[in-house]
Design a protein around this motif. Structure first.
Motif, PDB file in Angstrom:
ATOM      1  N   GLY A 135       0.815  -1.206   0.000  1.00  0.00           N
ATOM      2  CA  GLY A 135       0.000   0.000   0.000  1.00  0.00           C
ATOM      3  C   GLY A 135       0.851   1.260   0.000  1.00  0.00           C
ATOM      4  N   HIS A 136       1.923   1.252   0.777  1.00  0.00           N
ATOM      5  CA  HIS A 136       2.815   2.414   0.843  1.00  0.00           C
ATOM      6  C   HIS A 136       3.541   2.616  -0.481  1.00  0.00           C
ATOM      7  CE1 HIS A 136       5.458   5.442   2.504  1.00  0.00           C
ATOM      8  NE2 HIS A 136       6.522   4.714   2.218  1.00  0.00           N
ATOM      9  N   ILE A 137       3.995   1.518  -1.087  1.00  0.00           N
ATOM     10  CA  ILE A 137       4.687   1.618  -2.376  1.00  0.00           C
ATOM     11  C   ILE A 137       3.746   2.170  -3.444  1.00  0.00           C
ATOM     12  CG2 ILE A 137       5.711   0.246  -4.245  1.00  0.00           C
ATOM     13  CD1 ILE A 137       6.937  -1.552  -2.066  1.00  0.00           C
ATOM     14  N   ALA A 150       9.014  -6.317 -22.074  1.00  0.00           N
ATOM     15  CA  ALA A 150       8.900  -7.535 -21.266  1.00  0.00           C
ATOM     16  C   ALA A 150       8.482  -7.186 -19.835  1.00  0.00           C
ATOM     17  CB  ALA A 150      10.227  -8.284 -21.256  1.00  0.00           C
ATOM     18  N   ALA A 151       9.039  -6.103 -19.307  1.00  0.00           N
ATOM     19  CA  ALA A 151       8.719  -5.700 -17.944  1.00  0.00           C
ATOM     20  C   ALA A 151       7.293  -5.177 -17.823  1.00  0.00           C
ATOM     21  CB  ALA A 151       9.702  -4.626 -17.474  1.00  0.00           C
ATOM     22  N   LEU A 152       6.666  -4.795 -18.921  1.00  0.00           N
ATOM     23  CA  LEU A 152       5.247  -4.419 -18.915  1.00  0.00           C
ATOM     24  C   LEU A 152       4.355  -5.652 -18.990  1.00  0.00           C
ATOM     25  CD1 LEU A 152       3.582  -1.588 -20.994  1.00  0.00           C
ATOM     26  CD2 LEU A 152       2.563  -3.840 -20.901  1.00  0.00           C
ATOM     27  N   ILE A 153       4.734  -6.588 -19.844  1.00  0.00           N
ATOM     28  CA  ILE A 153       3.915  -7.781 -20.070  1.00  0.00           C
ATOM     29  C   ILE A 153       3.801  -8.625 -18.805  1.00  0.00           C
ATOM     30  CG2 ILE A 153       3.858 -10.018 -21.282  1.00  0.00           C
ATOM     31  CD1 ILE A 153       5.058  -8.537 -23.710  1.00  0.00           C
ATOM     32  N   ILE A 154       4.885  -8.782 -18.068  1.00  0.00           N
ATOM     33  CA  ILE A 154       4.904  -9.722 -16.945  1.00  0.00           C
ATOM     34  C   ILE A 154       3.947  -9.319 -15.825  1.00  0.00           C
ATOM     35  CG2 ILE A 154       6.371 -10.714 -15.146  1.00  0.00           C
ATOM     36  CD1 ILE A 154       8.658 -10.578 -17.337  1.00  0.00           C
ATOM     37  N   PRO A 155       4.006  -8.107 -15.282  1.00  0.00           N
ATOM     38  CA  PRO A 155       3.014  -7.759 -14.253  1.00  0.00           C
ATOM     39  C   PRO A 155       1.589  -7.722 -14.794  1.00  0.00           C
ATOM     40  CG  PRO A 155       4.322  -5.843 -14.839  1.00  0.00           C
ATOM     41  CD  PRO A 155       4.981  -7.016 -15.473  1.00  0.00           C
ATOM     42  N   SER A 156       1.443  -7.319 -16.063  1.00  0.00           N
ATOM     43  CA  SER A 156       0.099  -7.271 -16.650  1.00  0.00           C
ATOM     44  C   SER A 156      -0.522  -8.656 -16.691  1.00  0.00           C
ATOM     45  CB  SER A 156       0.160  -6.690 -18.066  1.00  0.00           C
ATOM     46  OG  SER A 156       0.681  -5.375 -18.051  1.00  0.00           O
ATOM     47  N   ARG A 157       0.282  -9.656 -16.993  1.00  0.00           N
ATOM     48  CA  ARG A 157      -0.224 -11.031 -17.061  1.00  0.00           C
ATOM     49  C   ARG A 157      -0.677 -11.526 -15.689  1.00  0.00           C
ATOM     50  NH1 ARG A 157       2.818 -15.820 -16.803  1.00  0.00           N
ATOM     51  NH2 ARG A 157       4.745 -14.644 -17.083  1.00  0.00           N
ATOM     52  N   PHE A 158       0.064 -11.155 -14.649  1.00  0.00           N
ATOM     53  CA  PHE A 158      -0.284 -11.649 -13.314  1.00  0.00           C
ATOM     54  C   PHE A 158      -1.449 -10.880 -12.689  1.00  0.00           C
ATOM     55  CE2 PHE A 158       4.108 -13.410 -13.458  1.00  0.00           C
ATOM     56  CZ  PHE A 158       3.760 -14.736 -13.266  1.00  0.00           C
ATOM     57  N   ILE A 159      -1.693  -9.663 -13.124  1.00  0.00           N
ATOM     58  CA  ILE A 159      -2.829  -8.910 -12.588  1.00  0.00           C
ATOM     59  C   ILE A 159      -4.116  -9.694 -12.778  1.00  0.00           C
ATOM     60  CG2 ILE A 159      -4.291  -6.874 -12.941  1.00  0.00           C
ATOM     61  CD1 ILE A 159      -1.751  -5.293 -13.530  1.00  0.00           C
ATOM     62  N   HIS A 209      -8.883  -9.574  -3.640  1.00  0.00           N
ATOM     63  CA  HIS A 209      -8.784  -9.388  -2.194  1.00  0.00           C
ATOM     64  C   HIS A 209      -7.447  -8.741  -1.839  1.00  0.00           C
ATOM     65  CE1 HIS A 209      -9.496 -10.234   2.049  1.00  0.00           C
ATOM     66  NE2 HIS A 209      -8.301 -10.768   2.121  1.00  0.00           N
ATOM     67  N   PHE A 210      -6.404  -9.047  -2.628  1.00  0.00           N
ATOM     68  CA  PHE A 210      -5.074  -8.476  -2.411  1.00  0.00           C
ATOM     69  C   PHE A 210      -4.947  -7.212  -3.263  1.00  0.00           C
ATOM     70  CE2 PHE A 210      -4.801 -13.175  -2.216  1.00  0.00           C
ATOM     71  CZ  PHE A 210      -4.648 -13.305  -0.847  1.00  0.00           C
ATOM     72  N   ARG A 211      -5.823  -6.259  -2.992  1.00  0.00           N
ATOM     73  CA  ARG A 211      -5.972  -5.115  -3.891  1.00  0.00           C
ATOM     74  C   ARG A 211      -4.718  -4.242  -3.954  1.00  0.00           C
ATOM     75  NH1 ARG A 211      -9.452  -3.296   0.559  1.00  0.00           N
ATOM     76  NH2 ARG A 211      -8.436  -1.569   1.640  1.00  0.00           N
ATOM     77  N   GLU A 212      -3.989  -4.112  -2.837  1.00  0.00           N
ATOM     78  CA  GLU A 212      -2.802  -3.261  -2.859  1.00  0.00           C
ATOM     79  C   GLU A 212      -1.741  -3.819  -3.803  1.00  0.00           C
ATOM     80  OE1 GLU A 212      -4.777  -2.708   1.166  1.00  0.00           O
ATOM     81  OE2 GLU A 212      -4.332  -4.360  -0.192  1.00  0.00           O
ATOM     82  N   VAL A 213      -1.602  -5.147  -3.823  1.00  0.00           N
ATOM     83  CA  VAL A 213      -0.643  -5.765  -4.745  1.00  0.00           C
ATOM     84  C   VAL A 213      -1.112  -5.557  -6.182  1.00  0.00           C
ATOM     85  CG1 VAL A 213       0.436  -7.932  -5.451  1.00  0.00           C
ATOM     86  CG2 VAL A 213       0.071  -7.448  -3.023  1.00  0.00           C
ATOM     87  N   MET A 214      -2.402  -5.714  -6.421  1.00  0.00           N
ATOM     88  CA  MET A 214      -2.943  -5.482  -7.760  1.00  0.00           C
ATOM     89  C   MET A 214      -2.667  -4.048  -8.210  1.00  0.00           C
ATOM     90  SD  MET A 214      -6.859  -6.066  -9.058  1.00  0.00           S
ATOM     91  CE  MET A 214      -6.684  -7.859  -9.027  1.00  0.00           C
ATOM     92  N   GLN A 215      -2.824  -3.098  -7.305  1.00  0.00           N
ATOM     93  CA  GLN A 215      -2.569  -1.702  -7.638  1.00  0.00           C
ATOM     94  C   GLN A 215      -1.092  -1.463  -7.938  1.00  0.00           C
ATOM     95  OE1 GLN A 215      -4.316  -0.291  -3.994  1.00  0.00           O
ATOM     96  NE2 GLN A 215      -6.114   0.548  -5.034  1.00  0.00           N
ATOM     97  N   VAL A 216      -0.208  -2.087  -7.162  1.00  0.00           N
ATOM     98  CA  VAL A 216       1.227  -1.945  -7.413  1.00  0.00           C
ATOM     99  C   VAL A 216       1.579  -2.494  -8.790  1.00  0.00           C
ATOM    100  CG1 VAL A 216       3.514  -2.769  -6.736  1.00  0.00           C
ATOM    101  CG2 VAL A 216       1.943  -1.916  -4.999  1.00  0.00           C
ATOM    102  N   LEU A 217       1.061  -3.671  -9.124  1.00  0.00           N
ATOM    103  CA  LEU A 217       1.365  -4.261 -10.428  1.00  0.00           C
ATOM    104  C   LEU A 217       0.813  -3.393 -11.561  1.00  0.00           C
ATOM    105  CD1 LEU A 217       0.699  -8.063  -9.767  1.00  0.00           C
ATOM    106  CD2 LEU A 217       2.870  -6.824  -9.701  1.00  0.00           C
ATOM    107  N   ALA A 218      -0.375  -2.835 -11.347  1.00  0.00           N
ATOM    108  CA  ALA A 218      -0.980  -1.998 -12.376  1.00  0.00           C
ATOM    109  C   ALA A 218      -0.147  -0.747 -12.626  1.00  0.00           C
ATOM    110  CB  ALA A 218      -2.401  -1.620 -11.985  1.00  0.00           C
ATOM    111  N   ILE A 219       0.348  -0.138 -11.561  1.00  0.00           N
ATOM    112  CA  ILE A 219       1.130   1.084 -11.747  1.00  0.00           C
ATOM    113  C   ILE A 219       2.523   0.761 -12.261  1.00  0.00           C
ATOM    114  CG2 ILE A 219       2.261   1.494  -9.500  1.00  0.00           C
ATOM    115  CD1 ILE A 219       0.870   4.348  -9.714  1.00  0.00           C
ATOM    116  N   GLN A 220       3.030  -0.441 -11.974  1.00  0.00           N
ATOM    117  CA  GLN A 220       4.280  -0.871 -12.596  1.00  0.00           C
ATOM    118  C   GLN A 220       4.109  -0.973 -14.104  1.00  0.00           C
ATOM    119  OE1 GLN A 220       5.978  -4.443 -10.980  1.00  0.00           O
ATOM    120  NE2 GLN A 220       6.374  -3.557  -8.971  1.00  0.00           N
ATOM    121  N   ALA A 221       2.998  -1.579 -14.528  1.00  0.00           N
ATOM    122  CA  ALA A 221       2.736  -1.685 -15.963  1.00  0.00           C
ATOM    123  C   ALA A 221       2.625  -0.300 -16.596  1.00  0.00           C
ATOM    124  CB  ALA A 221       1.468  -2.499 -16.206  1.00  0.00           C
TER     125      ALA A 221
END
Length: 399
Positions: A136-138, A182-191, A197-209
């Motif tokens: 969440g902080h990240i 490649a660094a865009l595709i990988i987090p996008s695939r895991f989202i 339920h793990f919304r903060e992780v989903m948000q981190v991956l989305a903003i990484q993409a």
């Protein structure tokens, strides 16, 4: 308690008044509803049956409508009889559960979910496999640090480079583009596989993409600033990236991409910023490096927690590095065009002494990359000898 609906029909908003009154009564207490709407009897009877409340109707003599006595069936009645709060069972329901059932679906953490909702095909449903307490902080840091490519980069600054030096910059940008893709595709695939339920992780991956999409934009724009064509892409480079894109395990992919790959790339981006021959190249490298530092921070935080709870997972990470090395052992790794371009950028000219200095800077970069990987590996609990071995096995393509 009594509610007089008057001429207001049940479906015209009268039901809201009934619901409101029932919320103010305890289970087993009665509520009297009166009104003159022609269908009030039928509407109330059907609604009470669905909601699990007892119902008795008394028609008004010589007039339309009448009154009903409703006995509150409580929260355990009707469609919410088997409802449960989405969470770990705490009073607020906002704590992160160790396991997120697929039947929770898209419900917000802390919401009450009706029984019988459909299951969604989420694969990442266990906290240990995805979570970081700092997620969440990240995410908040990332939101605050977003930058506008049009405003943050001095695109209109006037500069002229020698043709060979401009070509070197274009080749490096071409290399960065495919790695960031490649660094865009990988987090996008895991989202899409992550339980919300793990919304903060989903948000981190989305903003990484989103970060990577912006990097691709600015690297492409810099490459085309003074040239129509981009540089070359090699079999070795693409094969190396394919091993990342094809990795099916979230934690292993995070380890290979964020801890090793993007961690190594941090050193590369700061090297480019330091030896950039123009202010545009320096700025795009600096801004991209600031974003990549957050990606590395999340990878380390997630894997650190994962390994603290499951130390037996550490050998799997080491095996992933060895497997990737075995797949890539016959490839050339970093293509010579990129290596030469980096050397020329560090030299700044074709003068003998400049080339000597540039070569020293480049080999110093490679040593810094190795040192950084070892530090991150030991931070994750690998011994110094293990960290040395695994760092040396990291792909020569950097990412």
């Amino acid at each position: 308690m009594r509610v007089d609906l008057g001429t207001l029909g049940f479906a015209e908003g009268g039901y809201l008044l009934v619901k409101r009154a029932l919320r103010r009564t305890a289970t087993g207490e009665s509520l009297t509803i009166s009104g003159t709407a022609h269908t009030l009897d039928v509407d109330l009877r059907a609604w009470c049956r669905a909601e699990g409340h007892r119902f008795e109707w008394q028609a008004a003599p010589d007039a339309a409508g009448g009154q009903a006595s409703i006995v509150n069936g409580g929260a355990q009645a009707g469609r919410w009889a088997n409802a449960r709060r989405v969470g770990d069972g705490s009073a607020s329901g906002d704590e992160v559960a160790e396991h997120a059932p697929r039947a929770w679906g898209l419900a917000a953490r802390g919401a009450t979910i009706e029984a019988g909702t459909p299951e969604f095909d989420f694969h990442l449903v266990d906290k240990v496999n995805v979570w970081a307490d700092t997620a969440g902080h990240i995410y908040q840091q990332a939101v605050a640090a977003q930058w506008d490519p049009a405003a943050a980069i001095p695109w209109h600054t006037s500069f002229d480079l020698a043709d060979d030096l401009e070509d070197a910059v274009v080749q490096v940008m071409t290399y960065l583009i495919e790695n960031e893709t490649a660094a865009l595709i990988i987090p996008s695939r895991f989202i899409a596989q992550l339980h919300p339920h793990f919304r903060e992780v989903m948000q981190v991956l989305a903003i990484q993409a989103a970060d990577e999409a912006r990097h691709i934009e600015v690297f492409t724009r810099r490459a085309r600033l003074k040239r129509r064509e981009l540089g070359v892409s090699t079999i070795g480079g693409q094969t190396s990236l394919k091993t990342l894109v094809d990795e099916p395990d979230f934690a292993i992919a995070s380890f290979l991409l964020s801890v090793l790959g993007e961690g190594t790339f941090l050193s590369l981006l700061w090297f480019i910023e330091r030896h950039a021959p123009d202010p545009v190249t320096a700025t795009v490298a600096r801004l991209a490096a600031q974003d990549e530092a957050r990606h590395v921070a999340f990878g380390l935080a997630h894997l650190g927690q994962h390994l603290s709870r499951d130390p037996g997972f550490r050998p799997r990470l080491a095996d992933a590095v060895r497997r990737r090395h075995d797949v890539l052992r016959h490839t050339a790794g970093l293509n010579e065009e990129v290596f030469d371009a980096l050397l020329l950028m560090a030299a700044g000219s074709w003068e003998h002494e400049a080339l000597r200095q540039g070569s020293q800077h480049l080999f110093q970069l490679i040593q810094e990359m190795d040192d950084g990987r070892r530090k991150r590996l030991t931070r994750l609990g690998f011994s110094e000898s293990e960290a040395e071995e695994l760092s040396l096995l990291h792909t020569r393509n950097f990412m």
